[in-house]
Design a protein around this motif. Structure first.
Motif, PDB file in Angstrom:
ATOM      1  N   SER A 281       1.030  -0.985  -0.124  1.00 32.87           N
ATOM      2  CA  SER A 281       0.018   0.064   0.023  1.00 32.87           C
ATOM      3  C   SER A 281       0.705   1.279  -0.140  1.00 32.87           C
ATOM      4  O   SER A 281       0.382   2.197  -0.074  1.00 32.87           O
ATOM      5  N   GLY A 282       2.215   1.184   0.238  1.00 28.25           N
ATOM      6  CA  GLY A 282       2.866   2.425   0.406  1.00 28.25           C
ATOM      7  C   GLY A 282       2.938   3.200   1.575  1.00 28.25           C
ATOM      8  O   GLY A 282       2.986   4.324   1.580  1.00 28.25           O
ATOM      9  N   THR A 283       2.278   2.258   2.674  1.00 28.17           N
ATOM     10  CA  THR A 283       1.963   3.022   3.982  1.00 28.17           C
ATOM     11  C   THR A 283       3.323   3.917   4.365  1.00 28.17           C
ATOM     12  O   THR A 283       3.204   4.780   4.971  1.00 28.17           O
TER      13      THR A 283
ATOM     14  N   ASP B 208      -9.246 -11.618  13.522  1.00 30.72           N
ATOM     15  CA  ASP B 208      -7.966 -10.758  13.027  1.00 30.72           C
ATOM     16  C   ASP B 208      -7.233 -11.771  12.125  1.00 30.72           C
ATOM     17  O   ASP B 208      -7.029 -13.031  12.065  1.00 30.72           O
ATOM     18  N   ILE B 209      -6.660 -10.998  11.033  1.00 24.57           N
ATOM     19  CA  ILE B 209      -5.904 -11.663  10.027  1.00 24.57           C
ATOM     20  C   ILE B 209      -4.710 -10.676   9.625  1.00 24.57           C
ATOM     21  O   ILE B 209      -4.919  -9.567   9.955  1.00 24.57           O
TER      22      ILE B 209
ATOM     23  N   ARG C 178       3.749  -1.145  13.432  1.00 19.86           N
ATOM     24  CA  ARG C 178       5.400  -1.528  13.057  1.00 19.86           C
ATOM     25  C   ARG C 178       6.215  -0.595  13.836  1.00 19.86           C
ATOM     26  O   ARG C 178       5.896   0.500  14.289  1.00 19.86           O
TER      27      ARG C 178
ATOM     28  N   THR D 167       2.356  -8.040   1.738  1.00 15.56           N
ATOM     29  CA  THR D 167       2.671  -8.315   0.243  1.00 15.56           C
ATOM     30  C   THR D 167       3.806  -8.913   0.022  1.00 15.56           C
ATOM     31  O   THR D 167       3.924 -10.035  -0.757  1.00 15.56           O
TER      32      THR D 167
ATOM     33  N   ASP E 187       7.402  -5.402  11.966  1.00 19.14           N
ATOM     34  CA  ASP E 187       6.393  -5.310  12.670  1.00 19.14           C
ATOM     35  C   ASP E 187       6.711  -6.103  14.083  1.00 19.14           C
ATOM     36  O   ASP E 187       7.515  -6.983  14.324  1.00 19.14           O
TER      37      ASP E 187
HETATM   38  P1  ADP Z   1       2.514  -1.557   3.450  1.00 16.22           P
HETATM   39  O1  ADP Z   1       3.622  -2.210   3.986  1.00 16.22           O
HETATM   40  O2  ADP Z   1       2.518  -0.549   2.420  1.00 16.22           O
HETATM   41  O3  ADP Z   1       1.156  -1.113   4.465  1.00 16.22           O
HETATM   42  P2  ADP Z   1       0.971  -4.015   3.038  1.00 16.22           P
HETATM   43  O4  ADP Z   1      -0.377  -3.621   2.223  1.00 16.22           O
HETATM   44  O5  ADP Z   1       1.511  -5.150   2.433  1.00 16.22           O
HETATM   45  O6  ADP Z   1       1.915  -2.587   2.787  1.00 16.22           O
HETATM   46  O7  ADP Z   1       0.763  -4.174   4.464  1.00 16.22           O
HETATM   47  C1  ADP Z   1       1.385  -5.028   5.308  1.00 16.22           C
HETATM   48  C2  ADP Z   1       1.420  -4.580   6.561  1.00 16.22           C
HETATM   49  O8  ADP Z   1       0.172  -4.304   7.258  1.00 16.22           O
HETATM   50  C3  ADP Z   1       2.082  -5.509   7.727  1.00 16.22           C
HETATM   51  O9  ADP Z   1       3.492  -5.425   7.617  1.00 16.22           O
HETATM   52  C4  ADP Z   1       1.568  -4.710   9.060  1.00 16.22           C
HETATM   53  O10 ADP Z   1       2.473  -3.655   9.437  1.00 16.22           O
HETATM   54  C5  ADP Z   1       0.002  -4.204   8.793  1.00 16.22           C
HETATM   55  N1  ADP Z   1      -0.902  -5.470   8.949  1.00 16.22           N
HETATM   56  C6  ADP Z   1      -1.333  -6.318   8.368  1.00 16.22           C
HETATM   57  N2  ADP Z   1      -2.380  -6.975   8.728  1.00 16.22           N
HETATM   58  C7  ADP Z   1      -2.234  -6.739  10.167  1.00 16.22           C
HETATM   59  C8  ADP Z   1      -3.011  -7.184  11.204  1.00 16.22           C
HETATM   60  N3  ADP Z   1      -4.024  -8.005  11.397  1.00 16.22           N
HETATM   61  N4  ADP Z   1      -2.682  -6.256  12.648  1.00 16.22           N
HETATM   62  C9  ADP Z   1      -1.784  -5.271  12.316  1.00 16.22           C
HETATM   63  N5  ADP Z   1      -1.066  -4.882  11.623  1.00 16.22           N
HETATM   64  C10 ADP Z   1      -1.265  -5.475  10.264  1.00 16.22           C
END
Ligand code: ADP
Ligand code: ZN
Length: 434
Positions: A93-95, A233-234, A326, A238, A302
């Motif tokens: 997602s590019g967070t 929770d899931i 994170r 990526t 994470d």
């Molecule tokens: P981005 O790193 O750009 O957000 P992603 O869309 O692949 O890309 O998101 C993965 C990240 O989203 C994970 O590394 C984590 O930080 C967060 N994440 C995903 N699922 C969860 C969850 N159930 N609880 C907490 N954080 C989550």
């Protein structure tokens, strides 16, 4: 015990599971050494040969890979197979910066969807269910992952994608959706919308599978109440495949990591040293079945802890506790570590909903932090408690949670923009001055 999707793998005795992991790891290391120049070079630099890795006890000898490495190798540097063997690209997602792209062979997609299917079954899903997927579709992994998993389980799949709440509610009521898949922040919005429109009696939802962002137990409670469901929770990312790397079972006490495909380690984020079970640290994953984007020892950033305590559901796969967020989500404000999840806990415990935003700024040399939170409609109606009193109570709750004084602004219902995907909780303006 429930009807598991793949009982022979999910409840495999630990020694057999670890033997399977060792065997797969050995093969995978050989595969990446021969096919990915990046790993070949890194292993040579460290003097590690594929033969040195005889099983999971040797995992620590392998080099780590970080998000920066992924960005350096963008786009094709980490491919394990020729591009013509790949059938799909997804992207983060590019967070936290430039997006990273990941590649999949058909077998990689099958593994990923299989993991999502297991998650749906763990949430009680069967072919009788109507699975309403309103994670975003497209490059984001949420929509495609749960969509594929839902097909594998045989649910009637509604590929809604995110947004357009009116349409979500219409399909949900007309078609009798029973399982909802989206981010927890969007689930909270849908819960609010369902109750505002008095639709609670017209929905048939029984479970929700929510992830892609951190959420607290308080938020789980609110969503379960507002939609009348059990909220699971899931987790996933990526780089490792997408959602379904781990998920909760009916115990809702930590997410089982799909260890037949992904080996998890917890390391000290400063030293890289592997920490014993139960300690909090950075989660690291090694893919042992993926071919197109075969990451080994990927540092997720994470932070969480793992437990091998037997789970009453019977699954033997290790559980990861809810990640706190994170390492990059942690803000240092006035010299103190602040996690958005701590603020969320205080607000929800005082009866607010998860409609809040945190604004961090700097005035002169001093950090400022303001939490804006919406009144619930009931609070807005109840004029007996002055706003100042409410604000003071939050300030004092935050002070005891964080140890610092936070400015609090209580705002009218609906004053804060709603999220349809991953919620943006923090606006940190300090980097503007760097
Ligand atoms: P981005 O790193 O750009 O957000 P992603 O869309 O692949 O890309 O998101 C993965 C990240 O989203 C994970 O590394 C984590 O930080 C967060 N994440 C995903 N699922 C969860 C969850 N159930 N609880 C907490 N954080 C989550
Ligand atoms: Zn379990």
């Amino acid at each position: 015990m429930k009807n598991y999707y793949q009982p022979e793998i999910e409840i495999m005795p630990l020694d057999q599971l670890q033997a399977l992991q060792s065997e797969r790891l050995k093969e995978q290391v050989k595969f990446v050494y021969e096919n990915v120049k990046f790993y070949h070079d890194r292993m040579d630099e460290l003097g590690v040969k594929p033969e040195d890795i005889q099983g999971i006890d040797d995992l620590h000898k392998l080099p780590f890979i970080t998000k920066d490495d992924l960005r350096d190798q963008y786009p094709y540097g980490l491919l394990g197979v020729p591009l013509e063997e790949c059938v799909r690209i997804q992207s983060t997602s590019g967070t936290t910066g430039r997006r990273v792209v990941a590649f999949y062979t058909q077998e990689d997609l099958d593994v990923w969807e299989e993991c999502c299917a297991r998650a749906i079954v763990a949430a009680g899903g069967t072919k009788e269910d109507v699975c309403h997927v309103c994670y975003g579709y497209g490059l984001f992994t949420g929509g495609p992952g749960l969509n594929g998993g839902s097909h594998k389980v045989g649910c009637l799949t509604l590929p809604m994608s995110s947004g357009n709440t009116e349409r979500q509610l219409q399909f949900m009521t007309d078609l009798g959706s029973t399982i909802l898949c989206c981010t927890p922040s969007y689930a909270a919005n849908l819960g609010e919308a369902v109750n505002e429109r008095g639709l609670r009696d017209q929905i048939k939802l029984k479970a929700g599978i929510f992830g892609a962002e951190p959420w607290t137990e308080e938020m789980r409670h609110n969503i379960e109440e507002s939609l009348g469901i059990k909220a699971y929770d899931i987790y996933g990312l990526t780089e490792i495949s997408g959602p379904g790397v781990s998920f909760e079972c009916e115990e809702q006490a930590g997410m089982h990591i799909q260890e037949d495909h992904f080996i998890a380690e917890i390391i000290d984020p400063d030293t890289g040293e592997v920490l014993p079970e139960g300690e909090v640290g950075e989660l690291v994953f090694t893919c042992i079945t993926k071919k197109a984007f075969p990451l080994m020892r990927y540092r997720t950033r994470d932070l969480c802890r793992l437990t091998r305590k037997p789970c009453p559901c019977g699954r033997t796969h290790v559980r990861m506790m809810k990640p706190k967020g994170r390492s990059d989500d942690m803000m240092i404000v006035k010299g103190v570590n602040v996690w958005p999840s701590q603020i969320e806990t205080v607000l929800l415990n005082q009866g607010y909903q998860a409609n809040y935003q945190i604004v961090v700024d700097r005035v002169g040399n001093n950090d400022t932090i303001e939490v804006q939170v919406e009144l619930t409609p009931e609070m807005a109606e109840d004029k007996s408690i002055p706003i100042e009193k409410r604000q003071k109570k939050i300030v004092s709750g935050l002070k005891s949670m964080l140890g610092i004084t936070v400015d609090v602004k209580v705002v009218e219902p609906k004053a804060i923009a709603r999220s349809e995907g991953k919620a943006v909780r923090v606006i940190d303006k300090r980097h503007l001055y760097q």
